[in-house]
Design a protein around this motif. Structure first.
Motif, mmCIF file in Angstrom:
data_model
loop_
_atom_site.group_PDB
_atom_site.id
_atom_site.type_symbol
_atom_site.label_atom_id
_atom_site.label_comp_id
_atom_site.label_asym_id
_atom_site.label_seq_id
_atom_site.Cartn_x
_atom_site.Cartn_y
_atom_site.Cartn_z
ATOM 1 N N MET A 12 0.805 -1.224 -0.170
ATOM 2 C CA MET A 12 0.039 -0.038 0.053
ATOM 3 C C MET A 12 0.893 1.273 -0.034
ATOM 4 N N GLY A 13 0.407 2.214 -0.756
ATOM 5 C CA GLY A 13 1.278 3.656 -0.400
ATOM 6 C C GLY A 13 2.273 3.811 -1.389
ATOM 7 N N ARG A 46 11.959 -5.619 -4.492
ATOM 8 C CA ARG A 46 12.518 -6.357 -3.316
ATOM 9 C C ARG A 46 11.407 -6.529 -2.312
ATOM 10 N N ARG A 47 10.703 -7.371 -2.107
ATOM 11 C CA ARG A 47 9.675 -7.452 -1.005
ATOM 12 C C ARG A 47 10.396 -7.425 0.401
ATOM 13 N N PRO A 48 9.993 -6.480 1.197
ATOM 14 C CA PRO A 48 10.662 -6.350 2.433
ATOM 15 C C PRO A 48 10.345 -7.767 3.359
ATOM 16 N N SER A 69 -8.280 -7.122 0.007
ATOM 17 C CA SER A 69 -7.807 -6.887 -1.230
ATOM 18 C C SER A 69 -6.392 -7.813 -1.249
ATOM 19 N N CYS A 70 -5.860 -7.995 -0.226
ATOM 20 C CA CYS A 70 -4.569 -8.616 -0.011
ATOM 21 C C CYS A 70 -4.547 -10.198 -0.645
ATOM 22 N N PRO A 71 -3.693 -10.490 -1.714
ATOM 23 C CA PRO A 71 -3.745 -12.010 -2.138
ATOM 24 C C PRO A 71 -3.162 -12.590 -1.136
ATOM 25 N N TRP A 72 -2.271 -12.087 -0.034
ATOM 26 C CA TRP A 72 -1.484 -13.140 0.770
ATOM 27 C C TRP A 72 -2.449 -13.616 2.027
ATOM 28 N N ALA A 73 -3.249 -12.525 2.354
ATOM 29 C CA ALA A 73 -4.284 -12.576 3.316
ATOM 30 C C ALA A 73 -5.458 -13.774 2.574
ATOM 31 N N ARG A 117 -1.889 2.167 6.042
ATOM 32 C CA ARG A 117 -1.866 1.199 7.366
ATOM 33 C C ARG A 117 -3.298 0.532 7.260
ATOM 34 N N TRP A 118 -3.476 -0.660 8.053
ATOM 35 C CA TRP A 118 -4.443 -1.137 8.259
ATOM 36 C C TRP A 118 -5.397 -0.812 9.578
ATOM 37 N N ARG A 119 -6.602 -0.546 9.361
ATOM 38 C CA ARG A 119 -7.406 -0.412 10.648
ATOM 39 C C ARG A 119 -8.679 -1.070 11.069
ATOM 40 N N GLN A 129 9.226 -2.669 11.795
ATOM 41 C CA GLN A 129 8.881 -3.834 10.986
ATOM 42 C C GLN A 129 7.479 -3.438 10.500
ATOM 43 N N ARG A 130 6.973 -4.010 9.456
ATOM 44 C CA ARG A 130 5.588 -3.504 8.526
ATOM 45 C C ARG A 130 4.744 -4.379 9.488
ATOM 46 N N ALA A 131 3.400 -3.934 9.491
ATOM 47 C CA ALA A 131 2.326 -4.511 10.291
ATOM 48 C C ALA A 131 1.455 -4.965 8.968
ATOM 49 N N THR A 132 1.529 -6.420 8.423
ATOM 50 C CA THR A 132 0.607 -6.970 7.379
ATOM 51 C C THR A 132 -0.229 -7.880 7.731
ATOM 52 N N VAL A 133 -1.211 -7.863 6.720
ATOM 53 C CA VAL A 133 -2.243 -9.205 6.803
ATOM 54 C C VAL A 133 -1.436 -10.371 5.626
ATOM 55 N N PRO A 134 -1.779 -11.400 5.890
ATOM 56 C CA PRO A 134 -2.770 -12.044 7.065
ATOM 57 C C PRO A 134 -1.798 -12.053 8.453
ATOM 58 N N ALA A 135 -2.458 -12.158 9.284
ATOM 59 C CA ALA A 135 -1.878 -12.608 10.782
ATOM 60 C C ALA A 135 -2.864 -13.350 11.582
ATOM 61 N N VAL A 164 1.852 -15.439 13.920
ATOM 62 C CA VAL A 164 2.055 -15.679 12.731
ATOM 63 C C VAL A 164 1.680 -14.554 11.898
ATOM 64 N N GLY A 165 2.694 -13.924 11.225
ATOM 65 C CA GLY A 165 2.504 -12.803 10.221
ATOM 66 C C GLY A 165 2.986 -13.141 8.835
ATOM 67 N N GLU A 166 3.210 -14.153 8.513
ATOM 68 C CA GLU A 166 3.780 -14.867 7.147
ATOM 69 C C GLU A 166 2.705 -15.840 6.542
ATOM 70 N N SER A 167 2.419 -15.377 5.300
ATOM 71 C CA SER A 167 1.090 -16.271 4.928
ATOM 72 C C SER A 167 1.664 -17.920 4.396
ATOM 73 N N ALA A 168 3.108 -17.939 4.104
ATOM 74 C CA ALA A 168 3.437 -19.219 3.686
ATOM 75 C C ALA A 168 3.406 -20.145 4.818
ATOM 76 N N VAL A 217 3.863 -10.990 -10.004
ATOM 77 C CA VAL A 217 2.994 -9.738 -10.581
ATOM 78 C C VAL A 217 3.587 -8.361 -9.827
ATOM 79 N N TYR A 218 3.957 -8.413 -8.727
ATOM 80 C CA TYR A 218 4.254 -7.345 -7.992
ATOM 81 C C TYR A 218 5.491 -6.651 -8.549
ATOM 82 N N ARG A 219 6.445 -7.690 -8.897
ATOM 83 C CA ARG A 219 7.556 -7.383 -9.638
ATOM 84 C C ARG A 219 7.613 -6.675 -10.983
HETATM 85 N N1 LIG Z 1 5.058 -11.812 3.432
HETATM 86 C C1 LIG Z 1 3.885 -11.366 3.861
HETATM 87 C C2 LIG Z 1 3.504 -10.300 2.655
HETATM 88 C C3 LIG Z 1 2.046 -9.875 3.102
HETATM 89 C C4 LIG Z 1 1.929 -8.454 2.670
HETATM 90 O O1 LIG Z 1 2.841 -7.755 2.034
HETATM 91 N N2 LIG Z 1 0.590 -7.951 2.874
HETATM 92 C C5 LIG Z 1 0.426 -6.649 2.619
HETATM 93 C C6 LIG Z 1 -0.944 -6.334 1.923
HETATM 94 S S1 LIG Z 1 -1.303 -7.221 0.266
HETATM 95 C C7 LIG Z 1 0.375 -5.638 3.911
HETATM 96 O O2 LIG Z 1 -0.506 -5.780 4.710
HETATM 97 N N3 LIG Z 1 1.149 -4.545 3.848
HETATM 98 C C8 LIG Z 1 1.136 -3.477 4.601
HETATM 99 C C9 LIG Z 1 2.377 -2.828 5.033
HETATM 100 O O3 LIG Z 1 3.335 -3.103 4.273
HETATM 101 O O4 LIG Z 1 2.422 -2.047 5.958
HETATM 102 C C10 LIG Z 1 2.915 -12.602 3.672
HETATM 103 O O5 LIG Z 1 2.816 -13.444 2.735
HETATM 104 O O6 LIG Z 1 2.222 -12.913 4.865
#
Ligand SMILES: N[C@@H](CCC(=O)N[C@@H](CS)C(=O)NCC(=O)O)C(=O)O
Length: 304
Positions: free
Chosen positions: A1-2, A14-16, A43-47, A76-78, A102-108, A119-123, A164-166
Protein backbone atom coordinates in the motif's frame (compact mmCIF):
# COMPACT_ATOMS: atom_id res chain seq x y z
CA UNK A 1 0.00 0.00 0.00
CA UNK A 2 1.10 3.57 -0.59
CA UNK A 3 4.09 3.20 -2.91
CA UNK A 4 6.24 1.10 -5.19
CA UNK A 5 8.32 -0.50 -2.46
CA UNK A 6 12.08 -1.10 -2.34
CA UNK A 7 14.14 -2.05 -5.40
CA UNK A 8 17.72 -3.23 -6.05
CA UNK A 9 20.28 -1.44 -8.26
CA UNK A 10 18.81 -3.06 -11.43
CA UNK A 11 15.31 -1.86 -10.65
CA UNK A 12 14.00 -5.25 -9.50
CA UNK A 13 11.32 -5.00 -6.79
CA UNK A 14 12.44 -6.57 -3.48
CA UNK A 15 9.67 -7.50 -1.03
CA UNK A 16 10.66 -6.44 2.50
CA UNK A 17 10.80 -9.09 5.26
CA UNK A 18 7.90 -9.27 7.69
CA UNK A 19 7.44 -9.98 11.40
CA UNK A 20 6.48 -13.24 13.17
CA UNK A 21 7.68 -15.46 10.34
CA UNK A 22 8.40 -18.67 12.31
CA UNK A 23 5.88 -21.52 12.43
CA UNK A 24 4.56 -21.91 16.01
CA UNK A 25 3.55 -25.33 17.40
CA UNK A 26 0.05 -26.62 16.69
CA UNK A 27 -2.46 -26.34 19.52
CA UNK A 28 -2.36 -29.60 21.48
CA UNK A 29 -6.12 -30.21 21.44
CA UNK A 30 -9.45 -28.73 20.37
CA UNK A 31 -9.72 -26.63 23.56
CA UNK A 32 -6.31 -25.05 22.95
CA UNK A 33 -7.28 -24.36 19.33
CA UNK A 34 -10.09 -22.04 20.50
CA UNK A 35 -9.64 -18.31 20.99
CA UNK A 36 -7.65 -17.62 17.85
CA UNK A 37 -8.32 -14.86 15.35
CA UNK A 38 -7.34 -14.73 11.69
CA UNK A 39 -6.89 -11.13 10.58
CA UNK A 40 -7.25 -10.49 6.84
CA UNK A 41 -7.79 -7.62 4.41
CA UNK A 42 -10.09 -8.15 1.43
CA UNK A 43 -7.73 -6.87 -1.26
CA UNK A 44 -4.56 -8.64 -0.10
CA UNK A 45 -3.68 -11.79 -2.08
CA UNK A 46 -1.43 -13.06 0.76
CA UNK A 47 -4.33 -12.78 3.18
CA UNK A 48 -6.61 -14.38 0.60
CA UNK A 49 -4.64 -17.66 0.67
CA UNK A 50 -5.04 -17.94 4.46
CA UNK A 51 -8.72 -16.99 4.20
CA UNK A 52 -9.15 -19.78 1.61
CA UNK A 53 -7.64 -22.46 3.85
CA UNK A 54 -9.78 -21.20 6.77
CA UNK A 55 -12.87 -21.39 4.57
CA UNK A 56 -12.16 -24.66 2.72
CA UNK A 57 -11.37 -26.42 6.03
CA UNK A 58 -14.34 -24.83 7.86
CA UNK A 59 -12.28 -23.48 10.73
CA UNK A 60 -14.83 -20.85 11.80
CA UNK A 61 -15.71 -22.71 15.01
CA UNK A 62 -12.20 -22.37 16.48
CA UNK A 63 -10.75 -19.38 14.59
CA UNK A 64 -12.67 -16.12 14.30
CA UNK A 65 -12.20 -14.08 11.12
CA UNK A 66 -11.58 -10.34 11.47
CA UNK A 67 -11.45 -8.21 8.33
CA UNK A 68 -9.40 -5.01 8.53
CA UNK A 69 -9.86 -2.03 6.21
CA UNK A 70 -7.15 -0.13 4.41
CA UNK A 71 -6.41 3.45 5.39
CA UNK A 72 -4.77 4.66 2.17
CA UNK A 73 -4.02 8.14 3.54
CA UNK A 74 -1.92 6.70 6.36
CA UNK A 75 -0.81 3.54 4.48
CA UNK A 76 -1.91 1.14 7.20
CA UNK A 77 -4.69 -1.29 8.18
CA UNK A 78 -7.35 -0.30 10.70
CA UNK A 79 -9.98 -2.28 12.59
CA UNK A 80 -13.64 -1.53 11.84
CA UNK A 81 -14.15 -1.51 15.64
CA UNK A 82 -11.45 -1.59 18.34
CA UNK A 83 -9.85 -5.02 18.60
CA UNK A 84 -8.14 -5.99 21.88
CA UNK A 85 -7.87 -2.28 22.63
CA UNK A 86 -6.22 -1.45 19.27
CA UNK A 87 -7.65 0.66 16.43
CA UNK A 88 -4.88 -0.14 13.93
CA UNK A 89 -3.02 -3.32 13.02
CA UNK A 90 0.32 -1.63 13.65
CA UNK A 91 -0.65 -1.11 17.33
CA UNK A 92 -1.40 -4.83 17.62
CA UNK A 93 1.96 -5.72 16.02
CA UNK A 94 3.85 -3.40 18.37
CA UNK A 95 1.99 -4.72 21.39
CA UNK A 96 2.87 -8.25 20.27
CA UNK A 97 6.58 -7.35 20.31
CA UNK A 98 7.30 -6.50 16.65
CA UNK A 99 10.37 -4.30 16.14
CA UNK A 100 9.60 -0.63 15.46
CA UNK A 101 10.77 -0.84 11.81
CA UNK A 102 8.71 -3.90 10.96
CA UNK A 103 5.62 -3.70 8.75
CA UNK A 104 2.21 -4.66 10.09
CA UNK A 105 0.92 -6.96 7.38
CA UNK A 106 -2.08 -9.20 6.76
CA UNK A 107 -2.65 -12.05 7.15
CA UNK A 108 -1.92 -12.45 10.86
CA UNK A 109 -2.96 -15.11 13.35
CA UNK A 110 -3.67 -13.73 16.83
CA UNK A 111 -4.05 -15.68 20.09
CA UNK A 112 -6.53 -14.16 22.56
CA UNK A 113 -5.10 -16.38 25.29
CA UNK A 114 -1.48 -15.25 24.76
CA UNK A 115 -2.58 -11.74 23.75
CA UNK A 116 -0.16 -11.62 20.85
CA UNK A 117 0.26 -12.27 17.14
CA UNK A 118 1.62 -15.77 16.57
CA UNK A 119 2.21 -15.70 12.78
CA UNK A 120 2.47 -12.85 10.29
CA UNK A 121 3.74 -14.76 7.24
CA UNK A 122 1.21 -16.33 4.89
CA UNK A 123 3.39 -19.17 3.55
CA UNK A 124 3.81 -20.53 7.10
CA UNK A 125 0.31 -19.63 8.18
CA UNK A 126 -1.39 -21.73 5.49
CA UNK A 127 0.66 -24.74 6.62
CA UNK A 128 -0.44 -24.19 10.21
CA UNK A 129 -4.10 -23.70 9.22
CA UNK A 130 -3.96 -26.87 7.16
CA UNK A 131 -2.88 -28.87 10.23
CA UNK A 132 -5.35 -27.17 12.58
CA UNK A 133 -8.08 -29.51 13.94
CA UNK A 134 -10.99 -29.29 11.47
CA UNK A 135 -14.50 -30.83 11.30
CA UNK A 136 -14.10 -33.06 8.23
CA UNK A 137 -10.34 -33.74 8.15
CA UNK A 138 -9.78 -32.04 4.77
CA UNK A 139 -6.03 -32.20 4.04
CA UNK A 140 -4.58 -29.74 1.53
CA UNK A 141 -1.15 -31.41 1.70
CA UNK A 142 -2.00 -34.86 0.25
CA UNK A 143 1.00 -37.10 1.05
CA UNK A 144 1.19 -38.66 -2.44
CA UNK A 145 1.55 -35.18 -3.97
CA UNK A 146 4.02 -33.74 -1.45
CA UNK A 147 6.97 -33.24 -3.81
CA UNK A 148 4.87 -31.74 -6.61
CA UNK A 149 3.02 -29.46 -4.20
CA UNK A 150 6.31 -28.19 -2.78
CA UNK A 151 7.71 -27.67 -6.28
CA UNK A 152 4.70 -25.60 -7.37
CA UNK A 153 4.47 -23.61 -4.18
CA UNK A 154 8.11 -22.52 -4.48
CA UNK A 155 7.81 -21.65 -8.14
CA UNK A 156 4.50 -19.80 -7.78
CA UNK A 157 5.65 -17.82 -4.74
CA UNK A 158 8.43 -16.12 -6.64
CA UNK A 159 7.32 -16.16 -10.30
CA UNK A 160 3.57 -15.61 -9.87
CA UNK A 161 2.51 -14.41 -6.39
CA UNK A 162 5.44 -12.04 -5.99
CA UNK A 163 5.95 -11.98 -9.78
CA UNK A 164 2.96 -9.76 -10.52
CA UNK A 165 4.31 -7.21 -8.00
CA UNK A 166 7.75 -7.45 -9.61
CA UNK A 167 6.10 -6.55 -12.93
CA UNK A 168 4.08 -3.69 -11.48
CA UNK A 169 6.81 -2.25 -9.24
CA UNK A 170 9.73 -2.74 -11.69
CA UNK A 171 11.80 0.40 -12.03
CA UNK A 172 13.50 -0.47 -15.32
CA UNK A 173 12.42 -2.11 -18.58
CA UNK A 174 14.86 -4.97 -17.94
CA UNK A 175 13.39 -5.64 -14.48
CA UNK A 176 9.87 -5.68 -15.92
CA UNK A 177 10.91 -7.94 -18.83
CA UNK A 178 12.49 -10.50 -16.50
CA UNK A 179 9.54 -10.59 -14.13
CA UNK A 180 6.96 -10.73 -16.93
CA UNK A 181 8.76 -13.55 -18.77
CA UNK A 182 9.01 -15.62 -15.57
CA UNK A 183 5.34 -14.98 -14.78
CA UNK A 184 3.99 -16.17 -18.13
CA UNK A 185 6.45 -19.09 -18.31
CA UNK A 186 5.10 -20.32 -14.96
CA UNK A 187 1.47 -19.80 -16.02
CA UNK A 188 2.09 -21.64 -19.27
CA UNK A 189 3.71 -24.56 -17.38
CA UNK A 190 0.78 -24.60 -14.96
CA UNK A 191 -1.57 -24.78 -17.95
CA UNK A 192 0.34 -27.81 -19.28
CA UNK A 193 0.27 -29.53 -15.88
CA UNK A 194 -3.48 -28.97 -15.65
CA UNK A 195 -3.96 -30.68 -19.01
CA UNK A 196 -2.81 -33.87 -17.23
CA UNK A 197 -4.40 -33.63 -13.75
CA UNK A 198 -7.49 -31.86 -12.36
CA UNK A 199 -5.55 -29.96 -9.70
CA UNK A 200 -2.14 -28.40 -9.94
CA UNK A 201 -0.10 -30.99 -8.08
CA UNK A 202 -2.22 -34.04 -8.97
CA UNK A 203 -5.59 -35.67 -8.48
CA UNK A 204 -6.34 -33.87 -5.20
CA UNK A 205 -6.69 -30.22 -4.32
CA UNK A 206 -3.60 -28.90 -2.50
CA UNK A 207 -1.93 -25.78 -1.13
CA UNK A 208 -0.44 -25.30 -4.61
CA UNK A 209 -3.93 -24.57 -5.94
CA UNK A 210 -4.67 -22.38 -2.92
CA UNK A 211 -1.66 -20.12 -3.53
CA UNK A 212 -2.30 -19.81 -7.27
CA UNK A 213 -5.94 -18.75 -6.99
CA UNK A 214 -5.64 -15.33 -5.25
CA UNK A 215 -3.22 -14.10 -7.91
CA UNK A 216 -5.05 -15.59 -10.86
CA UNK A 217 -8.50 -14.35 -9.86
CA UNK A 218 -7.12 -10.78 -9.75
CA UNK A 219 -5.42 -11.03 -13.17
CA UNK A 220 -7.92 -9.27 -15.47
CA UNK A 221 -9.30 -7.10 -12.66
CA UNK A 222 -6.04 -5.63 -11.38
CA UNK A 223 -2.73 -7.14 -12.49
CA UNK A 224 -3.22 -6.96 -16.28
CA UNK A 225 -4.45 -3.33 -16.37
CA UNK A 226 -2.36 -1.95 -13.47
CA UNK A 227 0.83 -4.05 -13.33
CA UNK A 228 1.22 -4.79 -17.07
CA UNK A 229 0.64 -8.55 -16.72
CA UNK A 230 -1.16 -8.55 -20.03
CA UNK A 231 0.78 -10.76 -22.46
CA UNK A 232 -2.11 -13.22 -22.94
CA UNK A 233 -5.77 -13.24 -22.05
CA UNK A 234 -6.23 -16.16 -19.67
CA UNK A 235 -8.60 -18.06 -21.97
CA UNK A 236 -5.55 -18.62 -24.20
CA UNK A 237 -4.38 -20.99 -21.45
CA UNK A 238 -7.54 -23.14 -21.53
CA UNK A 239 -6.68 -25.65 -18.79
CA UNK A 240 -5.84 -22.81 -16.41
CA UNK A 241 -9.02 -20.93 -17.40
CA UNK A 242 -11.07 -24.04 -16.65
CA UNK A 243 -9.18 -24.67 -13.38
CA UNK A 244 -9.99 -21.15 -12.16
CA UNK A 245 -13.71 -21.69 -12.73
CA UNK A 246 -13.62 -25.02 -10.89
CA UNK A 247 -11.68 -23.60 -7.96
CA UNK A 248 -14.06 -20.64 -7.68
CA UNK A 249 -16.96 -23.10 -7.61
CA UNK A 250 -15.62 -24.99 -4.54
CA UNK A 251 -17.76 -24.51 -1.41
CA UNK A 252 -16.53 -21.51 0.58
CA UNK A 253 -14.43 -19.88 -2.15
CA UNK A 254 -16.88 -17.32 -3.63
CA UNK A 255 -17.40 -15.69 -0.20
CA UNK A 256 -13.66 -14.85 -0.07
CA UNK A 257 -13.82 -12.87 -3.35
CA UNK A 258 -14.37 -9.10 -3.19
CA UNK A 259 -13.76 -7.73 -6.70
CA UNK A 260 -14.97 -4.20 -5.89
CA UNK A 261 -12.62 -3.97 -2.91
CA UNK A 262 -9.72 -5.36 -4.99
CA UNK A 263 -10.14 -2.70 -7.65
CA UNK A 264 -10.79 0.11 -5.18
CA UNK A 265 -7.76 -0.68 -3.03
CA UNK A 266 -5.24 -1.29 -5.82
CA UNK A 267 -6.29 1.51 -8.19
CA UNK A 268 -7.02 3.90 -5.32
CA UNK A 269 -3.90 3.36 -3.21
CA UNK A 270 -0.93 2.94 -5.56
CA UNK A 271 -0.46 6.62 -6.34
CA UNK A 272 2.92 6.42 -8.18
CA UNK A 273 1.49 3.81 -10.61
CA UNK A 274 -1.94 5.34 -11.02
CA UNK A 275 -1.93 8.99 -9.99
CA UNK A 276 -5.56 9.71 -10.91
CA UNK A 277 -6.88 7.10 -8.47
CA UNK A 278 -9.73 6.49 -10.96
CA UNK A 279 -11.11 2.97 -10.65
CA UNK A 280 -11.76 1.43 -14.07
CA UNK A 281 -14.84 -0.69 -14.75
CA UNK A 282 -14.99 -4.49 -14.88
CA UNK A 283 -14.74 -7.11 -16.11
CA UNK A 284 -17.37 -8.48 -13.73
CA UNK A 285 -16.13 -11.52 -11.83
CA UNK A 286 -19.10 -13.57 -13.08
CA UNK A 287 -17.82 -13.34 -16.65
CA UNK A 288 -14.42 -14.72 -15.58
CA UNK A 289 -15.70 -17.71 -13.65
CA UNK A 290 -18.71 -18.83 -15.66
CA UNK A 291 -17.00 -19.81 -18.94
CA UNK A 292 -19.80 -18.36 -21.04
CA UNK A 293 -21.43 -14.97 -21.67
CA UNK A 294 -23.40 -13.82 -18.62
CA UNK A 295 -26.39 -11.78 -19.83
CA UNK A 296 -26.69 -8.47 -17.99
CA UNK A 297 -23.34 -8.80 -16.17
CA UNK A 298 -22.15 -5.21 -16.60
CA UNK A 299 -20.64 -4.70 -13.20
CA UNK A 300 -19.93 -6.48 -9.93
CA UNK A 301 -22.54 -5.90 -7.26
CA UNK A 302 -21.47 -3.33 -4.68
CA UNK A 303 -19.59 -4.97 -1.77
CA UNK A 304 -21.59 -4.90 1.46
N1 LIG B 1 5.16 -11.87 3.51
C1 LIG B 1 3.89 -11.44 3.86
C2 LIG B 1 3.44 -10.29 2.94
C3 LIG B 1 2.07 -9.81 3.24
C4 LIG B 1 1.85 -8.41 2.70
O1 LIG B 1 2.73 -7.81 2.06
N2 LIG B 1 0.64 -7.88 2.96
C5 LIG B 1 0.36 -6.51 2.57
C6 LIG B 1 -1.02 -6.38 1.93
S1 LIG B 1 -1.12 -7.20 0.37
C7 LIG B 1 0.32 -5.63 3.78
O2 LIG B 1 -0.33 -5.94 4.76
N3 LIG B 1 1.02 -4.49 3.73
C8 LIG B 1 1.00 -3.50 4.78
C9 LIG B 1 2.35 -2.87 4.95
O3 LIG B 1 3.30 -3.24 4.25
O4 LIG B 1 2.45 -1.97 5.79
C10 LIG B 1 2.97 -12.62 3.78
O5 LIG B 1 3.01 -13.34 2.77
O6 LIG B 1 2.25 -12.84 4.73
Amino acid sequence: MGGLGPADADGNYRRPAGAFIALPPLPSDAAAADGHVLIVGRSCPWAHRAWLVWSLRQLASSITLVVVDPDPEEGRWRFAEPFEGCTTLIELYRRSGADPGQRATVPALYSRRERRILVGESARLIELLNRWPCPDGTNLEPPAQEATTTHWRERLQSAVNDGVYRCGFARSQGAYNRAEAALFAALSDADRALEQTPWLSGAELSLADVVLFPTLIRLELVYAPLFGCSRLPLWQLPALWDWRQRFHGLPGVASTCWPQAWRRDYFGALFPLHPSGIIPAGPPLATLVSGRPVPGAWADPVDP
